[in-house]
Design an enzyme around this catalytic site. Sequence first.
Site, PDB file in Angstrom:
ATOM      1  CE1 TYR A   1      -4.112  -1.669   5.143  1.00  0.00           C
ATOM      2  CE2 TYR A   1      -3.298   0.511   4.563  1.00  0.00           C
ATOM      3  CZ  TYR A   1      -3.837  -0.703   4.190  1.00  0.00           C
ATOM      4  OH  TYR A   1      -4.104  -0.957   2.861  1.00  0.00           O
TER       5      TYR A   1
ATOM      6  CB  SER B   1      -0.895   0.019   1.244  1.00  0.00           C
ATOM      7  OG  SER B   1      -1.545   1.263   1.400  1.00  0.00           O
TER       8      SER B   1
END
Length: 249
Positions: free
Chosen positions: A153, A140
């Site tokens: 995350y 990501s």
Amino acid sequence: MSGQKVALVTGASRNIGRAIAVALARAGYAIGCFGRDAAALEQTAELVRAEGARASVFVGDAKSNSSLQAFVAHALDKHGAIDAVINNAGAIVERPAAEVTPEEFSELIQVNLVSQFALAQAAYAPMRARGGGVIINIGSIAGAIALPRAVAYCASKAGIDGLTRALAYEWAGDGIRVLCVAPGYVKTDFSKDVLADDRIRKWILQRIPQRRVCEPEEIAAFVAFLASDAAKFCTGETIYIDGGQRIRA
């Protein structure tokens, strides 16, 4: 049974994972689909079969290393070989860092990072015996820039970069390429509520030079390219698909 190339896809029940499974089927791969939702996985498998490719379904949880190891055994039994691994399973905890418990942080690291290592490691021996293959980890933009309310995350996705480089370096001699595809904002179930808020959507689009968010099929097409022989000299890289957001940030 092992004449056709075989790809394993985690998080294959919806969104980016489903799009990747279909794109790889279109490219000639048989697909092993992994996820927690049996009915949704079977829908993905039907889309794969509609492309003329074989498909199998394995219901498991990325929080369980033994489940991922069993997925490899299942794929070898059903398809006879493994040529590609797409580590797509992921989760997010959206809260201020001060409110995230160490247990929640650890669980997210397991799902987003440890699971990728566990599946790659389990697939290593059969891929090496096959003469090589490709492992594509889905990372990501959060691995490169800070996002608010996403401490675990961001940490897990940054770890995928290091995992990708280390495995690529160590396994290159076995003919195994390892890559990371790192999307920016994509239209998925994860982002739909955020993107539905006009104020937040405007804030996001102002930070993306292309002024739009990505479609799952765009990520899938690039994964299929990286899995092909056209990219056979590419390994150890993290490639951002973010409309230019990272370079602006």
